[in-house]
Design a protein around this motif. Structure first.
Motif, PDB file in Angstrom:
ATOM      1  N   MET A 263       0.843  -1.192   0.000  1.00 37.30           N
ATOM      2  CA  MET A 263       0.000   0.000   0.000  1.00 37.30           C
ATOM      3  C   MET A 263       0.883   1.249   0.000  1.00 37.30           C
ATOM      4  N   ASN A 264       0.509   2.237  -0.815  1.00 36.88           N
ATOM      5  CA  ASN A 264       1.284   3.459  -0.891  1.00 36.88           C
ATOM      6  C   ASN A 264       1.078   4.293   0.363  1.00 36.88           C
ATOM      7  N   VAL A 265       2.176   4.788   0.897  1.00 31.43           N
ATOM      8  CA  VAL A 265       2.114   5.660   2.076  1.00 31.43           C
ATOM      9  C   VAL A 265       1.834   7.083   1.609  1.00 31.43           C
ATOM     10  N   THR A 266       0.934   7.785   2.295  1.00 32.25           N
ATOM     11  CA  THR A 266       0.553   9.137   1.914  1.00 32.25           C
ATOM     12  C   THR A 266       1.003  10.145   2.953  1.00 32.25           C
TER      13      THR A 266
ATOM     14  N   ASP B  45      -0.765   9.647   6.184  1.00 31.76           N
ATOM     15  CA  ASP B  45      -0.200   8.606   7.049  1.00 31.76           C
ATOM     16  C   ASP B  45       0.981   9.153   7.854  1.00 31.76           C
TER      17      ASP B  45
ATOM     18  N   HIS C 100       8.850   4.624   5.417  1.00 30.77           N
ATOM     19  CA  HIS C 100       9.459   4.529   4.082  1.00 30.77           C
ATOM     20  C   HIS C 100       8.680   5.378   3.075  1.00 30.77           C
ATOM     21  N   TYR C 101       8.410   6.616   3.499  1.00 34.81           N
ATOM     22  CA  TYR C 101       7.660   7.542   2.625  1.00 34.81           C
ATOM     23  C   TYR C 101       8.635   8.342   1.777  1.00 34.81           C
ATOM     24  N   TYR C 102       8.395   8.384   0.476  1.00 32.24           N
ATOM     25  CA  TYR C 102       9.211   9.174  -0.439  1.00 32.24           C
ATOM     26  C   TYR C 102       8.291  10.097  -1.221  1.00 32.24           C
TER      27      TYR C 102
ATOM     28  N   ASN D 244       6.577  12.526  -3.970  1.00 29.40           N
ATOM     29  CA  ASN D 244       6.505  12.547  -5.431  1.00 29.40           C
ATOM     30  C   ASN D 244       7.135  13.852  -5.914  1.00 29.40           C
TER      31      ASN D 244
END
Length: 336
Positions: free
Chosen positions: A1-4, A7, A45-47, A49
């Motif tokens: 699942m993508n971290v936003t 989150d 581990h959020y990167y 955009n």
């Protein structure tokens, strides 16, 4: 699942808008809050955009580096990795990435730059060379993209960082004259590079100040800045018995020249003065004098000048042009 962002905000215990401001390194957010948000980003581990952020901020946080035409002389010359080290150091401190551009021939390089500029891939450009009437610089100037030249610009409405190459040419030549040399050759370049012309002007000034004649027949112009070209220059100089020294604008050519002199005319003493991008460690061994042009500092100052120009562009300030001279030094030899 993508971290936003949401989150990250929940993990850090802050509002999503605060996370956004941390990502843009807003000064309105305290260092304590920034540290907390960045810790949450690392844990999740959020990167971010970067493309989306650049569309909002209209900044890519990328600087384009315009290199000379791809050639053996470019890839072997220690000046370029040294100045790149300085640029990268300050760019990283300010959160910028670097995008390199080179190519075979002016047209190929120009097409690459047009894609970078028109595609808004970069915020600004640093040119690692300076020549007269460069089609790439002309295009970038017309596009209103901020840029800085490492080298002497041909007009004052251009940002540039350079050494005072006239003074350096004078200093190198005067050093040889002070060593008792009277018949000094000048080994420059076959191409219209501005720094070569400036160092030649200094060479001439030193002769005039010492009431010596700068013989125009003792000016040599190798096709490339390579060791093999220096070796070829040694053969040409050796054919003129009067010459007792040479000012050589490039370090690789100087290396080949010294090797060539030892091979072609081992019984002659032909002193050489050249220019190096950094101060070498000669704690052991014998070395001749040279000029340290401090290329790392040239790179650092070039990025800082471009950074200041970018900030001016995004403010209401009137356009200013930055001109900086980086100090070089004479490194004394122990073999003179």
């Amino acid at each position: 699942m993508n971290v936003t962002i949401k989150d990250v905000a929940e993990r850090a215990g802050v509002a999503p808008s605060t996370v956004s401001r941390v990502l843009s390194d807003s000064k309105s957010i305290s260092d304590k809050t920034k540290e907390k948000v960045r810790k949450a980003m690392a844990e999740l581990h959020y990167y971010p955009n970067l493309t989306a952020r650049s569309l909002v901020s209209k900044r890519s946080k990328v600087i384009g580096l315009v290199l000379p035409q791809a050639s053996d002389a470019f890839y072997q010359n220690p000046f370029f990795p040294t100045v790149l080290r300085g640029i990268n150091e300050v760019a990283a401190e300010n959160g910028f990435s670097l995008l390199l551009n080179t190519g075979n021939g002016d047209q190929e390089r120009l097409r690459h730059i047009q894609r970078m500029v028109n595609g808004r891939l970069v915020d600004g450009l640093i040119f690692l060379y300076a020549i007269e009437d460069d089609p790439i610089i002309n295009f970038v100037r017309q596009s209103a993209t901020p840029f800085v030249i490492i080298g002497q610009a041909t007009d004052w409405q251009t940002n540039f960082v350079d050494n005072n190459n006239v003074d350096l040419g004078l200093l190198a030549t005067q050093y040889l004259i002070d060593q008792g040399k009277k018949n000094i050759a000048f080994i420059g370049s076959a191409y219209p590079q501005i720094f070569v012309k400036s160092r030649y002007q200094g060479y001439q000034k030193a002769h005039e100040a010492s009431h010596l004649e700068a013989n125009p027949d003792w000016i040599f112009r190798p096709d490339q800045f390579l060791v093999k070209n220096g070796f070829e220059m040694a053969r040409e100089v050796a054919a003129i018995p009067e010459i007792d020294a040479a000012v050589i604008v490039d370090q690789l050519v100087a290396r080949g020249f010294k090797e060539g002199v030892r091979y072609v005319c081992p019984d002659r003493q032909i002193a050489a003065m050249t220019f190096k991008p950094y101060r070498s460690d000669f704690s052991q061994g014998i070395h001749q004098a040279y000029i340290n042009i401090n290329a790392i500092e040239l790179g650092k100052r070039a990025f800082q000048v471009l950074f200041d120009a970018l900030n001016d562009q995004h403010s209401d300030q009137e356009i200013r042009y930055y001109h900086e001279i980086v100090k070089a030094e004479l490194v004394q030899g122990n073999a003179d």
